[in-house]
Write an enzyme that holds these catalytic residues in place. Structure first.
Site, short mmCIF file in Angstrom:
data_model
loop_
_atom_site.label_atom_id
_atom_site.label_comp_id
_atom_site.label_asym_id
_atom_site.label_seq_id
_atom_site.Cartn_x
_atom_site.Cartn_y
_atom_site.Cartn_z
N TRP A 115 -3.03 -2.60 -1.45
CA TRP A 115 -2.66 -3.95 -1.87
C TRP A 115 -3.36 -4.89 -0.89
O TRP A 115 -3.01 -4.93 0.28
CB TRP A 115 -1.14 -4.11 -1.81
CG TRP A 115 -0.61 -5.36 -2.42
CD1 TRP A 115 -0.33 -5.59 -3.73
CD2 TRP A 115 -0.26 -6.57 -1.73
NE1 TRP A 115 0.15 -6.85 -3.90
CE2 TRP A 115 0.21 -7.48 -2.70
CE3 TRP A 115 -0.30 -6.97 -0.40
CZ2 TRP A 115 0.63 -8.76 -2.37
CZ3 TRP A 115 0.12 -8.26 -0.08
CH2 TRP A 115 0.58 -9.13 -1.06
N CYS A 157 0.82 -1.21 0.00
CA CYS A 157 0.00 0.00 0.00
C CYS A 157 0.86 1.26 0.00
O CYS A 157 1.95 1.28 0.56
CB CYS A 157 -0.89 0.04 1.23
SG CYS A 157 -1.80 -1.45 1.54
N GLU A 200 7.69 -14.19 -12.61
CA GLU A 200 6.98 -13.07 -11.99
C GLU A 200 6.40 -12.08 -12.99
O GLU A 200 5.38 -11.46 -12.72
CB GLU A 200 7.84 -12.35 -10.94
CG GLU A 200 8.97 -11.54 -11.49
CD GLU A 200 9.76 -10.83 -10.39
OE1 GLU A 200 9.16 -10.32 -9.45
OE2 GLU A 200 11.00 -10.80 -10.50
N ASN A 229 -1.44 1.10 5.89
CA ASN A 229 -0.59 0.13 5.20
C ASN A 229 -0.11 -0.86 6.25
O ASN A 229 0.47 -0.44 7.25
CB ASN A 229 0.59 0.89 4.56
CG ASN A 229 1.65 -0.03 3.99
OD1 ASN A 229 1.44 -1.23 3.85
ND2 ASN A 229 2.80 0.54 3.65
N GLY A 230 -0.36 -2.15 6.07
CA GLY A 230 0.11 -3.14 7.05
C GLY A 230 -1.03 -4.05 7.49
O GLY A 230 -2.04 -4.18 6.80
N HIS A 288 18.30 -36.07 -10.70
CA HIS A 288 17.70 -36.44 -9.42
C HIS A 288 16.23 -36.05 -9.34
O HIS A 288 15.67 -36.00 -8.25
CB HIS A 288 18.49 -35.80 -8.27
CG HIS A 288 19.92 -36.23 -8.25
ND1 HIS A 288 20.31 -37.48 -7.79
CD2 HIS A 288 21.05 -35.63 -8.70
CE1 HIS A 288 21.62 -37.60 -7.93
NE2 HIS A 288 22.09 -36.49 -8.48
N ARG A 292 4.67 0.38 -6.22
CA ARG A 292 4.69 -0.50 -5.06
C ARG A 292 3.72 -1.67 -5.21
O ARG A 292 3.80 -2.64 -4.47
CB ARG A 292 4.32 0.30 -3.80
CG ARG A 292 5.31 1.38 -3.48
CD ARG A 292 4.75 2.34 -2.47
NE ARG A 292 4.66 1.75 -1.15
CZ ARG A 292 5.62 1.78 -0.23
NH1 ARG A 292 6.75 2.38 -0.52
NH2 ARG A 292 5.45 1.25 0.94
N LYS A 310 12.58 -14.20 -12.60
CA LYS A 310 12.19 -13.07 -13.46
C LYS A 310 11.11 -13.52 -14.43
O LYS A 310 10.12 -12.83 -14.62
CB LYS A 310 13.38 -12.56 -14.27
CG LYS A 310 14.32 -11.56 -13.73
CD LYS A 310 13.86 -10.29 -13.17
CE LYS A 310 13.37 -10.44 -11.76
NZ LYS A 310 14.21 -9.88 -10.74
N GLU A 338 17.55 -16.90 -10.56
CA GLU A 338 17.07 -15.54 -10.82
C GLU A 338 16.38 -15.47 -12.18
O GLU A 338 15.34 -14.81 -12.33
CB GLU A 338 18.25 -14.57 -10.73
CG GLU A 338 17.97 -13.15 -11.13
CD GLU A 338 16.94 -12.42 -10.24
OE1 GLU A 338 16.56 -12.95 -9.17
OE2 GLU A 338 16.51 -11.34 -10.66
N LYS A 370 6.15 -3.97 -4.84
CA LYS A 370 7.58 -3.68 -4.94
C LYS A 370 8.27 -3.79 -3.59
O LYS A 370 9.33 -4.37 -3.47
CB LYS A 370 7.76 -2.26 -5.50
CG LYS A 370 9.19 -1.81 -5.63
CD LYS A 370 9.89 -2.56 -6.74
CE LYS A 370 11.35 -2.16 -6.91
NZ LYS A 370 12.08 -3.22 -7.64
C1 F6R Z 1 11.92 -9.92 -7.64
C2 F6R Z 1 11.91 -8.94 -6.58
C3 F6R Z 1 11.73 -9.41 -5.19
C4 F6R Z 1 12.61 -8.60 -4.23
C5 F6R Z 1 12.29 -8.99 -2.78
C6 F6R Z 1 13.19 -8.30 -1.79
O1 F6R Z 1 12.15 -9.33 -8.88
O2 F6R Z 1 12.04 -7.77 -6.81
O3 F6R Z 1 11.97 -10.77 -5.07
O4 F6R Z 1 13.94 -8.85 -4.52
O5 F6R Z 1 10.96 -8.66 -2.49
O6 F6R Z 1 13.07 -6.92 -1.86
P1 F6R Z 1 14.18 -5.98 -1.30
O7 F6R Z 1 15.40 -6.20 -2.14
O8 F6R Z 1 13.63 -4.60 -1.45
O9 F6R Z 1 14.40 -6.37 0.12
#
Ligand code: F6R
Length: 609
Positions: free
Chosen positions: A74, A2, A488, A99-100, A504, A27, A485, A481, A604
């Site tokens: 959110w 949020c 997501e 927010n929370g 395995h 966000r 990517k 990774e 985010k």
């Molecule tokens: C994936 C992504 C998330 C963040 C994770 C940690 O693309 O962005 O997996 O890496 O939420 O966020 P931070 O780095 O802000 O602690």
């Protein structure tokens, strides 16, 4: 998660709040709303979906006033529908954005229902509006807010307004971030500085438990004990350009292309002629690193992958035993901490709830010291760690982390080099590593030049439902990774595996419908990886091989989709190989027509557990 914006001014604040909310869109959110006060009423407008829907509503049904609060939600408690969107009001006299998660909302709600309050949403947040209203019968708006906020358990950033004091906004945080922007004859609160940078560059960062009260000409902060307190006023230098797409179709594409510059900035003044500079590692930090016998790295998501890569470097180069763990697991595990262990947290935002909780645990747990690698100066992680090494990637707005990871790995490479220097490890190795870091921006530029080729091969992946990413050694986290990517932002199911694990279990998944993406550096593991590639080929899997072009890798384009790049070197190789995988995920997502910058269900900055 949020986003919150609040403003108290002598001018109409509707546009201030809406434009602030727009900068917080990154966000992640699923509904939005605004409450504006004037002398006779609090007017609320809210809508499910994107902010553009709220803007249309405001055009059809305008409101105006000199103070107010806005929110992008959110969903946690209750579906993302209009009646659950914030602000929530109590008898149109108190309005709240939150927010929370309020963990003890149910007993408070039961008590308020008994007192005759009617709830219009399924949210936990509405409870706070009624609770303040209830207390406000007997005390001032300010006293009612302080009393109600002190009763909340859980994580919250809140902003509140009351018809009884139309120019005042009260806000508080416990967990999620909240900043106070100080303007001329106007003051603001927001989830981050970006939301207010158009109006001020002067900010107070609220600490845990703080409550702030703003009017156009005053700002009073109280700490968790209710004592009046001064928080430092900091100047934030950020240009509007940094927050724009600069002509790119998506923030993610812009941020992928910013990586050479971001890395150059991250290295700026931090490399000396023979090693890392004293700007990067101060004399005090050197003293600390001399004592380090073990390292624990804790992070989430992509930042966790940076930690996994760093483990290979810290162990194989600096010879320091290193463990890496996901923060949400670490914080509940009661880990054993041996003497002289350094705790490292890695985070883009510096506000991730699990990473912060892990740091707070670590501070009590007997570590030698706490060090964070973070992209946001003055974030909670930066403020609460003993040492913070900033990544200098600039604002990252796309939800999928790209340049943050690249700069996190760069900082971890610098840290490894510093540790190797302190331990006087092989001077020729250190010289080679230093040289690699200097070439990194150039190599990243070369990797970006593969864009068109990758856009082309994305067409072969977009038609599939699953994908498997393989890597070995320090490229195994890069495979993880790559898979993260892709899943997501394109919503294609993807798994990353260490190639040696194929037999395995996951090999059972491989048939002609399964694209297999292999990260194939020309290193001591190349021959082993080639055997794994053959195992896939023998089962009809479609191979996409990203390979270092140096030397004779012996892989042919006729049998694989081969993408060659220059990526050799302990430090440079994982950092550079990550770039084409980012581009692959991006182009597949664009072909699928997904919301690249704000993928569904994701936020985010994950400020709740
Ligand atoms: C994936 C992504 C998330 C963040 C994770 C940690 O693309 O962005 O997996 O890496 O939420 O966020 P931070 O780095 O802000 O602690």
């Amino acid at each position: 998660m949020c986003g919150i914006v609040g403003a108290s001014s002598y001018r109409d604040v509707v546009d201030v709040i809406i434009s602030g909310l727009k900068t917080l869109e990154y966000r992640g959110y699923d509904s939005a709303g605004i409450a504006i006060q004037n002398n006779s009423s609090i007017d609320i407008r809210k809508e499910a979906g994107k902010l553009s829907r709220l803007e249309k509503l405001l055009t059809r049904s305008p409101i105006a006033g000199i103070s107010g609060i806005g929110h992008t939600r959110w969903a946690t408690h209750g579906e993302p529908v209009t009646h659950n969107a914030h602000p929530h009001d109590s008898r149109t006299e108190i309005a709240v954005v939150h927010n929370g998660i309020i963990e003890n909302y149910q007993p408070l709600k039961n008590m308020l229902i008994d007192k005759g309050y009617v709830f219009k949403s399924e949210t936990d947040s509405e409870t706070l509006a009624h609770l303040i209203h209830f207390y406000h019968q007997e005390m001032t708006f300010s006293e009612a807010c302080h009393k109600a906020i002190r009763e909340l358990d859980g994580a919250y950033a809140v902003a509140i307004c009351s018809l009884s004091e139309p120019d005042k906004i009260i806000a508080s945080r416990q967990g999620p971030p909240l900043v106070v922007g100080i303007g001329k004859n106007e003051n603001f609160v927001a989830s981050d500085t970006q939301a207010l940078i158009e109006h001020t560059d002067q900010f107070h960062y609220l600490e845990e438990g703080d409550i702030v009260e703003i009017t156009p000409n005053s700002c009073e902060i109280f700490n968790g004990q209710g004592e009046h307190i001064e928080r430092p006023l900091k100047t934030v230098n950020m240009s509007a350009d940094e927050l724009s797409k600069a002509g790119y179709k998506h923030y993610m594409l812009k941020e992928i292309h910013e990586q050479p510059t971001a890395v150059a900035n991250t290295l700026q003044d931090r490399l000396g002629d023979t090693g890392v500079s004293s700007e990067f590692i101060t004399a005090e930090t050197v003293e600390l690193l001399q004592r380090v016998k073990q390292i624990h790295i804790v992070a989430c998501g992509t930042s966790y992958h940076a930690g996994l890569v760093a483990r290979y470097w810290l162990e194989s180069i600096a010879r320091i035993p290193t463990q890496v763990e996901i923060a949400s697991e670490y914080r509940y595990r009661n880990p054993v901490i041996t003497d002289d262990t350094l705790f490292i947290t890695i985070s883009q935002s510096g506000e991730t709830a699990d990473s912060l909780a892990a740091l707070r645990f670590a501070k009590q747990a007997g570590y030698l010291s706490t060090l964070s690698v973070c992209n946001v100066e003055n974030s909670t992680l930066d403020r609460e760690s003993d040492i913070c090494l900033l990544t200098r990637a600039g604002p990252e707005i796309g939800v999928a982390s790209t340049k943050a990871l690249t700069t996190q790995m760069t900082v971890m490479a610098l840290l490894t080099l510093a540790c190797a220097e302190i331990k006087q490890i092989d001077a020729s190795l250190r010289k080679r590593l230093l040289k690699q870091l200097r070439t990194l921006p150039g190599l990243l530029n070369q990797a970006l030049a593969l864009n068109d080729k990758i856009e082309h091969i994305a067409q072969q992946i977009v038609i599939r439902d699953h994908a498997l990413f393989l890597g070995r050694g320090q490229h195994y986290p890069i495979a993880l990774e790559g898979a993260l990517k892709l899943k997501e932002i394109s919503y294609i199911h993807a798994e990353g595996y260490p190639a040696g694990e194929l037999k395995h279990g996951p090999l059972a998944l491989v048939d002609k419908e399964m694209p297999v993406i292999a990260v194939c550096p020309n290193d001591e593991l190349l021959e082993k990886l080639k055997s794994n590639i053959e195992e896939v080929r023998a089962r009809g899997g479609e191979l996409f091989v990203f390979v270092d072009h140096k030397g004779d890798h012996g892989l042919s384009d006729a049998e694989n989709h081969l993408i060659e790049l220059e990526a050799s070197g302990e430090f440079t190789s994982p950092i550079v190989f990550n770039v084409p995988l980012q581009l692959l995920a991006y182009h597949v997502a664009v072909l699928r027509g997904t919301d690249v910058d704000q993928p569904r269900n994701l936020a985010k900055s994950v400020t709740v557990e």
